[in-house]
Design an enzyme around this catalytic site. Structure first.
Site, short mmCIF file in Angstrom:
data_model
loop_
_atom_site.label_atom_id
_atom_site.label_comp_id
_atom_site.label_asym_id
_atom_site.label_seq_id
_atom_site.Cartn_x
_atom_site.Cartn_y
_atom_site.Cartn_z
N LYS A 44 0.83 -1.20 0.00
CA LYS A 44 0.00 0.00 0.00
C LYS A 44 0.88 1.26 0.00
O LYS A 44 2.09 1.18 -0.01
CB LYS A 44 -0.95 -0.03 1.20
CG LYS A 44 -1.85 -1.28 1.23
CD LYS A 44 -2.91 -1.28 0.15
CE LYS A 44 -3.58 -2.63 -0.09
NZ LYS A 44 -4.35 -3.16 1.00
C1 LIG Z 1 -5.34 -4.12 1.52
C2 LIG Z 1 -6.80 -4.01 1.55
C3 LIG Z 1 -7.56 -4.37 2.67
C4 LIG Z 1 -7.01 -5.10 3.86
O1 LIG Z 1 -5.89 -4.55 4.42
P1 LIG Z 1 -4.91 -5.44 5.33
O2 LIG Z 1 -4.04 -4.40 5.96
O3 LIG Z 1 -4.15 -6.34 4.39
O4 LIG Z 1 -5.72 -6.18 6.31
C5 LIG Z 1 -8.93 -4.12 2.65
N1 LIG Z 1 -9.53 -3.56 1.59
C6 LIG Z 1 -8.82 -3.23 0.48
C7 LIG Z 1 -9.55 -2.60 -0.67
C8 LIG Z 1 -7.44 -3.45 0.42
O5 LIG Z 1 -6.77 -3.14 -0.68
#
Ligand SMILES: *Cc1c(COP(=O)(O)O)cnc(C)c1O
Length: 398
Positions: free
Chosen positions: A196
Site C-alpha cells: 500500500k
Molecule cells: C489491503 C486491503 C484491505 C485489507 O488490508 P490489510 O491491511 O491487508 O488487512 C482491505 N480492503 C482493500 C480494498 C485493500 O486493498
C-alpha cells in the site's frame, strides 16, 4: 518484425522481475523504529497517539484510530456503526475479500453490488437497486486509488438513513472535488500493508469526524476495555473495566513510529505514482489492444494500482496467457480482483450465484495491474510499456 516472446524462448525485456508494488524504507524510517526499541514503550506508548494525530491532520479529519491491519480497521468501523445479525452492508463485488469478510465478523450480511464498466468503482444506481429495509450501511471502495462518486453515494445514504463507509485502502492522498479521501464518508479505513501507499509492515487506520465513533473504536481495539495499560500506569491504578467484547487490534509503537516517518513522504510518493501513471496513460492512449480505466473529472487519483483492460476481441490470447507472457518478460503483473462473491466461501452462501454482478464478472477476465510504486525509475516504467507492447503485438488478431 515481431520480437520473440520470452515465454517462447526469446530474450526477456527485464532480467529481474519488477513487482507490482513494493515499500520504500529509508534511513530515517529505520532510525525512527530503533529509537522506539531503546525507549520504555514498545506498545500503547506515545507513538500511537502521535501517528494518529499526524494521520488525522494529513487527511483533514478530526479523529484517526490506529489498528493492526486494514481488515481490523474495517471490523472496527462496522462494529462502531453497530452492524449486527440481520443487518446488510452493501459492498462492491470488485474488491479485496476483507471489505465483505469484516461484515460477517459482526454477524451481518454483505450484499454485493456491481461496479461501473469504465472505472470499476461502485455503481450508485446498482447500490440503490440493492437497498432493502435491512440495509444499514454502504461500503465504497476507492478501487485502484480513484475516489468513488461520493456525492451520489452520500445522497443515497442520506435518503435511506444509511451509514457511509469508505474502504480507502487504495487511496490515501487522493481527493474528490477538492475534498480529501479520509473525509468523504462517516468512517474511512486505510491499510499499511507493504504494497500500500505507506507501510507499518501490517497496520491500519480509521478516520472520522465523529468523536463517539472514535471512542468506540479505541475501546474495541483494546478488548472492549475503557483504559489502556499506559493510562492505568499514569494513574497508578490497576482498575479497569471491560464493557463490551473487543479484540486485541492494537498497533505497536514500533509500527506507529515507522508510520509517522513514512507519512512525511506520502505526498511526494503520490505525486510519483501519478507521474508513472501519466507515462503509462500517454503510451497506451491510442492502443486498440488495451484501455486504461477512465479517470473521472474532478478527482485526484491515488494510483495504488494501474489497471488496464485487455481488448480480448482484438487478441488471440486470453488474460491468463497475457499474464504469463508478461511475467516471463520480467513484469510482475497481477490481477485485482477475483469478484468476491465468486470465491468458494461466498458461493456456499445464499444469493451469491454467478451473474449477480455481471459488470465486475466480465471485467475480471480482462484486467491486469501493471507495476506502480514510488521507487520505480523512469526506465522501469519504460520497460513495462515496452513489454506490454511486445506481448500484445505478438497476440494481435489479424
Ligand atoms: C489491503 C486491503 C484491505 C485489507 O488490508 P490489510 O491491511 O491487508 O488487512 C482491505 N480492503 C482493500 C480494498 C485493500 O486493498
Amino acid at each position: 518484425m515481431l520480437e520473440k516472446l520470452a515465454i517462447e524462448g526469446g530474450t526477456p525485456v527485464r532480467q529481474k522481475l519488477l513487482p507490482y508494488g513494493r515499500q520504500s524504507i529509508d534511513e530515517a524510517d529505520i532510525a525512527a523504529v530503533v529509537a522506539v526499541l531503546r525507549s520504555d514503550w514498545l506498545t500503547t506508548g506515545p507513538n500511537v497517539g502521535g501517528f494518529e494525530r499526524a494521520f488525522a491532520e494529513f487527511v483533514g479529519a478530526k479523529e484517526a484510530v490506529a489498528v493492526n491491519s486494514g481488515t481490523a480497521a474495517l471490523h472496527a468501523a462496522y462494529h462502531a456503526l453497530g452492524i449486527g445479525p440481520g443487518d446488510e452492508v452493501i459492498v462492491p463485488a470488485m474488491t479485496f475479500a476483507a471489505t465483505a469478510n469484516a461484515v460477517l465478523y459482526q454477524g451481518g450480511t454483505p450484499v454485493f453490488a456491481d461496479v461501473e464498466r469504465d472505472t470499476l468503482l461502485l455503481d450508485p444506481a446498482d447500490v440503490a437497486a440493492r437497498i432493502t429495509p435491512r440495509t444499514r450501511a454502504i461500503a465504497a471502495v476507492d478501487y485502484a486509488g480513484q475516489p468513488c462518486d461520493y456525492d451520489a453515494l452520500r445522497a443515497l445514504a442520506d435518503a435511506h438513513g444509511l451509514a457511509l463507509v469508505a474502504d480507502a485502502c487504495h487511496a490515501p492522498g487522493a481527493n474528490y472535488r477538492g475534498r480529501a479521501v479520509g473525509t468523504l464518508a462517516d468512517l474511512s479505513t486505510f491499510s499499511f500493508h507493504p504494497v500500500k501507499h505507506l507501510t507499518t509492515a501490517e497496520g491500519g487506520m480509521i478516520t472520522t469526524d465523529d468523536a463517539e465513533l472514535a471512542r468506540r473504536m479505541r475501546s474495541f481495539r483494546n478488548h472492549g476495555i475503557t483504559t489502556d495499560h499506559r493510562q492505568r500506569e499514569e494513574r497508578g491504578s490497576w482498575a479497569y473495566e471491560m464493557v463490551e467484547l473487543g479484540y486485541n487490534y492494537r498497533l505497536s509503537d514500533l509500527q506507529c513510529a515507522l508510520g509517522s516517518s513514512q507519512l512525511k513522504k506520502l505526498s511526494g510518493w503520490v505525486a510519483r505514482r501519478q507521474a508513472i501513471a501519466a507515462r503509462y496513460s500517454e503510451a497506451f492512449s491510442s492502443s486498440e489492444l488495451l484501455s486504461p480505466l477512465r479517470v473521472q473529472p474532478g478527482v485526484s487519483h491515488g494510483y495504488h494500482l494501474y489497471v488496464i483492460r485487455l481488448n480480448l476481441a482484438r487478441l488471440i490470447a486470453d488474460r491468463a496467457a497475457v499474464y504469463s507472457a508478461l511475467r516471463a518478460e520480467g513484469i510482475g503483473v497481477n490481477v485485482h480482483y477475483i469478484p468476491v462473491h465468486l470465491h468458494p466461501f461466498y458461493q456456499q452462501r445464499p444469493g451469491n450465484a454467478p451473474g449477480l454482478c455481471p459488470v465486475a464478472e466480465a471485467a475480471y477476465h480482462e484486467i491486469l495491474s501493471l507495476p506502480i510504486f514510488p521507487a520505480m525509475t523512469d526506465d522501469d516504467a519504460e520497460s513495462v510499456i515496452r513489454a506490454v507492447g511486445k506481448v500484445l503485438e505478438a497476440f494481435r488478431k489479424n
